[in-house]
Scaffold this motif. Structure first.
Motif, PDB file in Angstrom:
ATOM      1  N   GLY A  25     -62.447  15.959  24.906  1.00  0.00           N
ATOM      2  CA  GLY A  25     -63.292  15.579  23.775  1.00  0.00           C
ATOM      3  C   GLY A  25     -62.764  16.108  22.455  1.00  0.00           C
ATOM      4  O   GLY A  25     -61.784  16.849  22.394  1.00  0.00           O
ATOM      5  N   VAL A  26     -63.454  15.739  21.388  1.00  0.00           N
ATOM      6  CA  VAL A  26     -62.962  16.058  20.044  1.00  0.00           C
ATOM      7  C   VAL A  26     -63.193  17.510  19.646  1.00  0.00           C
ATOM      8  O   VAL A  26     -62.691  17.953  18.612  1.00  0.00           O
ATOM      9  CB  VAL A  26     -63.616  15.132  19.000  1.00  0.00           C
ATOM     10  CG1 VAL A  26     -63.374  13.680  19.337  1.00  0.00           C
ATOM     11  CG2 VAL A  26     -65.105  15.423  18.853  1.00  0.00           C
ATOM     12  N   GLU A  27     -63.953  18.252  20.442  1.00  0.00           N
ATOM     13  CA  GLU A  27     -64.212  19.643  20.081  1.00  0.00           C
ATOM     14  C   GLU A  27     -63.158  20.586  20.640  1.00  0.00           C
ATOM     15  O   GLU A  27     -63.173  21.788  20.357  1.00  0.00           O
ATOM     16  CB  GLU A  27     -65.600  20.054  20.573  1.00  0.00           C
ATOM     17  CG  GLU A  27     -66.722  19.272  19.897  1.00  0.00           C
ATOM     18  CD  GLU A  27     -68.093  19.712  20.365  1.00  0.00           C
ATOM     19  OE1 GLU A  27     -68.203  20.839  20.896  1.00  0.00           O
ATOM     20  OE2 GLU A  27     -69.048  18.943  20.201  1.00  0.00           O
ATOM     21  N   SER A  28     -62.217  20.079  21.424  1.00  0.00           N
ATOM     22  CA  SER A  28     -61.205  20.954  22.015  1.00  0.00           C
ATOM     23  C   SER A  28     -60.115  21.294  21.007  1.00  0.00           C
ATOM     24  O   SER A  28     -59.837  20.545  20.067  1.00  0.00           O
ATOM     25  CB  SER A  28     -60.579  20.281  23.242  1.00  0.00           C
ATOM     26  OG  SER A  28     -59.737  19.205  22.854  1.00  0.00           O
ATOM     27  N   LEU A  29     -59.482  22.432  21.224  1.00  0.00           N
ATOM     28  CA  LEU A  29     -58.351  22.828  20.392  1.00  0.00           C
ATOM     29  C   LEU A  29     -57.204  21.840  20.542  1.00  0.00           C
ATOM     30  O   LEU A  29     -56.514  21.513  19.570  1.00  0.00           O
ATOM     31  CB  LEU A  29     -57.890  24.234  20.780  1.00  0.00           C
ATOM     32  CG  LEU A  29     -56.647  24.765  20.049  1.00  0.00           C
ATOM     33  CD1 LEU A  29     -56.893  24.819  18.540  1.00  0.00           C
ATOM     34  CD2 LEU A  29     -56.274  26.146  20.596  1.00  0.00           C
ATOM     35  N   LEU A  30     -57.017  21.320  21.752  1.00  0.00           N
ATOM     36  CA  LEU A  30     -55.932  20.379  21.985  1.00  0.00           C
ATOM     37  C   LEU A  30     -56.140  19.100  21.190  1.00  0.00           C
ATOM     38  O   LEU A  30     -55.179  18.530  20.656  1.00  0.00           O
ATOM     39  CB  LEU A  30     -55.802  20.071  23.477  1.00  0.00           C
ATOM     40  CG  LEU A  30     -54.634  19.162  23.879  1.00  0.00           C
ATOM     41  CD1 LEU A  30     -53.313  19.703  23.364  1.00  0.00           C
ATOM     42  CD2 LEU A  30     -54.596  18.988  25.397  1.00  0.00           C
ATOM     43  N   TRP A  31     -57.376  18.605  21.108  1.00  0.00           N
ATOM     44  CA  TRP A  31     -57.635  17.416  20.303  1.00  0.00           C
ATOM     45  C   TRP A  31     -57.209  17.653  18.852  1.00  0.00           C
ATOM     46  O   TRP A  31     -56.556  16.814  18.232  1.00  0.00           O
ATOM     47  CB  TRP A  31     -59.114  17.038  20.362  1.00  0.00           C
ATOM     48  CG  TRP A  31     -59.510  16.001  19.342  1.00  0.00           C
ATOM     49  CD1 TRP A  31     -60.047  16.219  18.107  1.00  0.00           C
ATOM     50  CD2 TRP A  31     -59.386  14.571  19.469  1.00  0.00           C
ATOM     51  NE1 TRP A  31     -60.270  15.033  17.450  1.00  0.00           N
ATOM     52  CE2 TRP A  31     -59.865  14.004  18.259  1.00  0.00           C
ATOM     53  CE3 TRP A  31     -58.920  13.730  20.472  1.00  0.00           C
ATOM     54  CZ2 TRP A  31     -59.892  12.633  18.027  1.00  0.00           C
ATOM     55  CZ3 TRP A  31     -58.949  12.351  20.248  1.00  0.00           C
ATOM     56  CH2 TRP A  31     -59.424  11.820  19.046  1.00  0.00           C
ATOM     57  N   HIS A  32     -57.589  18.817  18.319  1.00  0.00           N
ATOM     58  CA  HIS A  32     -57.223  19.156  16.943  1.00  0.00           C
ATOM     59  C   HIS A  32     -55.706  19.157  16.774  1.00  0.00           C
ATOM     60  O   HIS A  32     -55.173  18.609  15.798  1.00  0.00           O
ATOM     61  CB  HIS A  32     -57.798  20.527  16.586  1.00  0.00           C
ATOM     62  CG  HIS A  32     -57.374  21.034  15.246  1.00  0.00           C
ATOM     63  ND1 HIS A  32     -57.839  20.518  14.068  1.00  0.00           N
ATOM     64  CD2 HIS A  32     -56.490  22.013  14.915  1.00  0.00           C
ATOM     65  CE1 HIS A  32     -57.287  21.154  13.049  1.00  0.00           C
ATOM     66  NE2 HIS A  32     -56.465  22.064  13.536  1.00  0.00           N
ATOM     67  N   THR A  33     -54.999  19.742  17.731  1.00  0.00           N
ATOM     68  CA  THR A  33     -53.534  19.778  17.673  1.00  0.00           C
ATOM     69  C   THR A  33     -52.948  18.380  17.757  1.00  0.00           C
ATOM     70  O   THR A  33     -52.031  18.022  17.005  1.00  0.00           O
ATOM     71  CB  THR A  33     -52.986  20.641  18.823  1.00  0.00           C
ATOM     72  OG1 THR A  33     -53.517  21.970  18.717  1.00  0.00           O
ATOM     73  CG2 THR A  33     -51.458  20.697  18.786  1.00  0.00           C
ATOM     74  N   LEU A  34     -53.487  17.562  18.654  1.00  0.00           N
ATOM     75  CA  LEU A  34     -52.931  16.227  18.867  1.00  0.00           C
ATOM     76  C   LEU A  34     -53.218  15.284  17.697  1.00  0.00           C
ATOM     77  O   LEU A  34     -52.414  14.390  17.419  1.00  0.00           O
ATOM     78  CB  LEU A  34     -53.482  15.635  20.160  1.00  0.00           C
ATOM     79  CG  LEU A  34     -52.997  16.305  21.444  1.00  0.00           C
ATOM     80  CD1 LEU A  34     -53.731  15.731  22.659  1.00  0.00           C
ATOM     81  CD2 LEU A  34     -51.489  16.131  21.615  1.00  0.00           C
ATOM     82  N   THR A  35     -54.348  15.462  17.015  1.00  0.00           N
ATOM     83  CA  THR A  35     -54.595  14.613  15.845  1.00  0.00           C
ATOM     84  C   THR A  35     -53.558  14.890  14.763  1.00  0.00           C
ATOM     85  O   THR A  35     -53.097  13.957  14.085  1.00  0.00           O
ATOM     86  CB  THR A  35     -56.006  14.822  15.271  1.00  0.00           C
ATOM     87  OG1 THR A  35     -56.217  16.206  14.974  1.00  0.00           O
ATOM     88  CG2 THR A  35     -57.064  14.335  16.243  1.00  0.00           C
ATOM     89  N   ARG A  36     -53.173  16.131  14.614  1.00  0.00           N
ATOM     90  CA  ARG A  36     -52.146  16.456  13.614  1.00  0.00           C
ATOM     91  C   ARG A  36     -50.788  15.919  14.056  1.00  0.00           C
ATOM     92  O   ARG A  36     -49.997  15.460  13.220  1.00  0.00           O
ATOM     93  CB  ARG A  36     -52.095  17.964  13.379  1.00  0.00           C
ATOM     94  CG  ARG A  36     -53.412  18.547  12.888  1.00  0.00           C
ATOM     95  CD  ARG A  36     -53.291  20.000  12.497  1.00  0.00           C
ATOM     96  NE  ARG A  36     -52.556  20.146  11.251  1.00  0.00           N
ATOM     97  CZ  ARG A  36     -53.079  19.981  10.041  1.00  0.00           C
ATOM     98  NH1 ARG A  36     -54.345  19.642   9.904  1.00  0.00           N
ATOM     99  NH2 ARG A  36     -52.354  20.147   8.969  1.00  0.00           N
ATOM    100  N   GLU A  37     -50.506  15.963  15.352  1.00  0.00           N
ATOM    101  CA  GLU A  37     -49.249  15.404  15.843  1.00  0.00           C
ATOM    102  C   GLU A  37     -49.232  13.885  15.687  1.00  0.00           C
ATOM    103  O   GLU A  37     -48.187  13.285  15.414  1.00  0.00           O
ATOM    104  CB  GLU A  37     -49.035  15.808  17.297  1.00  0.00           C
ATOM    105  CG  GLU A  37     -48.742  17.292  17.478  1.00  0.00           C
ATOM    106  CD  GLU A  37     -48.487  17.672  18.930  1.00  0.00           C
ATOM    107  OE1 GLU A  37     -48.514  16.773  19.798  1.00  0.00           O
ATOM    108  OE2 GLU A  37     -48.262  18.868  19.183  1.00  0.00           O
TER     109      GLU A  37
END
Length: 330
Positions: free
Chosen positions: A188-200
């Motif tokens: 989901g969008v609250e994960s740290l990985l989501w945040h990292t992947l949106t920037r990638e």
């Protein structure tokens, strides 16, 4: 029928990591116009059947920075989309469409990404299609652009939405979307990985569509020159406004004399000469995006503070190797 679902309404207003869900579906051309134009602040939209029962479905999920979307219509639809705060990459897996039927008139090719025009309104026309879209916020894209290309706080990155894409860059883009889609399902969008992947994903987008704006001078990027960078960024951010050396100095916490000396020593020109350089770049961006049948070189030059057309044209040619009228006619 249209539904909007924010699954984390209690988050602080400045936290963009709450889930955004959109869904619109139905069988009426009139309903499609109301639902879909509302999602894009569109004007003058029209839809009709193409000989079989009309239907539409539109879904989106993500957060305020990135949403993954799908639009499907059995029928045709056309309308105007105004300038948006989002960068939107889209491609078709079925059907046909032309993103801009007034200016570009370039048809879509199946499975080939194309960016919507980023700094002007446009009129699209699509028929019997299945379309995928990725919306990325201007805030995210510009932040990543500054990290990668040192663009500073610019209102527009000068991206050419019709540039020929590098196949390797497209592959990286598709890979980033695959990872992002998987994390959307798993974490989901609250994960740290989501945040990292949106920037990638934003970085992969910028590799496909690199900015053409003038980067910040390398000399201002050193940590010890943070005040000079603040002065230069102030010029970039406020180039469309009346600016004095005192304004630039105040933004950096420097004296006027120290600002003048720092610009001359590290950039090789005075603050006002650098301001003219930035404004000349903004003129070029507008000329590349303008319609030569409705806009004149003189009007754009005057809007950016160039009163003497002859001197402006000479400065432009020295900077870009062509006269501004040639840029406008591209």
């Amino acid at each position: 029928m249209t539904t909007i679902d924010d699954t984390a309404p209690d988050r602080a207003a400045d936290d963009d990591r709450s889930t955004v869900r959109l869904e619109a579906a139905g069988g009426s051309p009139a309903a499609a116009v109301v639902d879909l134009s509302g999602l894009y602040a569109g004007r003058h939209w029209a839809a009709r059947s193409t000989g079989r029962p009309f239907s539409y479905r539109y879904t989106a999920v993500g957060d305020a920075d990135v949403t993954l979307r799908r639009s499907q219509i059995s029928g045709s639809i056309r309308g105007l989309i105004p300038v948006s705060d989002d960068y939107v990459v889209q491609w078709l897996t079925a059907g046909n469409g032309i993103p801009d039927v007034v200016h570009d008139r370039v048809p879509m090719v199946d499975d080939v990404p194309m960016l919507f025009p980023t700094a002007r309104e446009f009129v699209f026309a699509y028929e019997d299609y299945d379309q995928r879209l990725v919306h990325m916020s201007r805030r995210l894209v510009h932040e990543v652009a500054d990290e990668l290309f040192h663009t500073g706080p610019v209102p527009d990155l000068g991206i050419d939405h019709l540039r020929t894409l590098d196949p390797a860059a497209v592959t990286r883009w598709r890979n980033s979307l695959s990872l992002l889609s998987r994390e959307l399902r798993v974490g989901g969008v609250e994960s740290l990985l989501w945040h990292t992947l949106t920037r990638e994903t934003a970085a992969a987008f910028l590799r496909m569509y690199p900015p053409t704006v003038t980067a910040l001078p390398p000399a201002v990027l050193l940590p010890r020159r943070a005040r000079l960078r603040a002065a230069v960024e102030h010029v970039h951010a406020h180039a469309a406004e009346p600016l004095t050396v005192a304004d630039v100095a105040g933004a950096a916490g420097l004296s006027v004399r120290a600002t003048q000396e720092a610009f001359q020593r590290h950039i090789g020109m005075t603050p006002l000469r650098y301001l003219q350089h930035v404004r000349l770049e903004r003129v070029r961006q507008e000329l590349l995006q303008a319609d030569p049948t409705t806009v004149s070189v003189q009007a754009i030059a005057r809007a950016w503070g160039f009163a003497h057309l002859g001197r402006f044209s000479a400065a432009y040619r020295n900077a870009y190797g062509e006269y501004p009228r040639n840029t406008l006619r591209r």
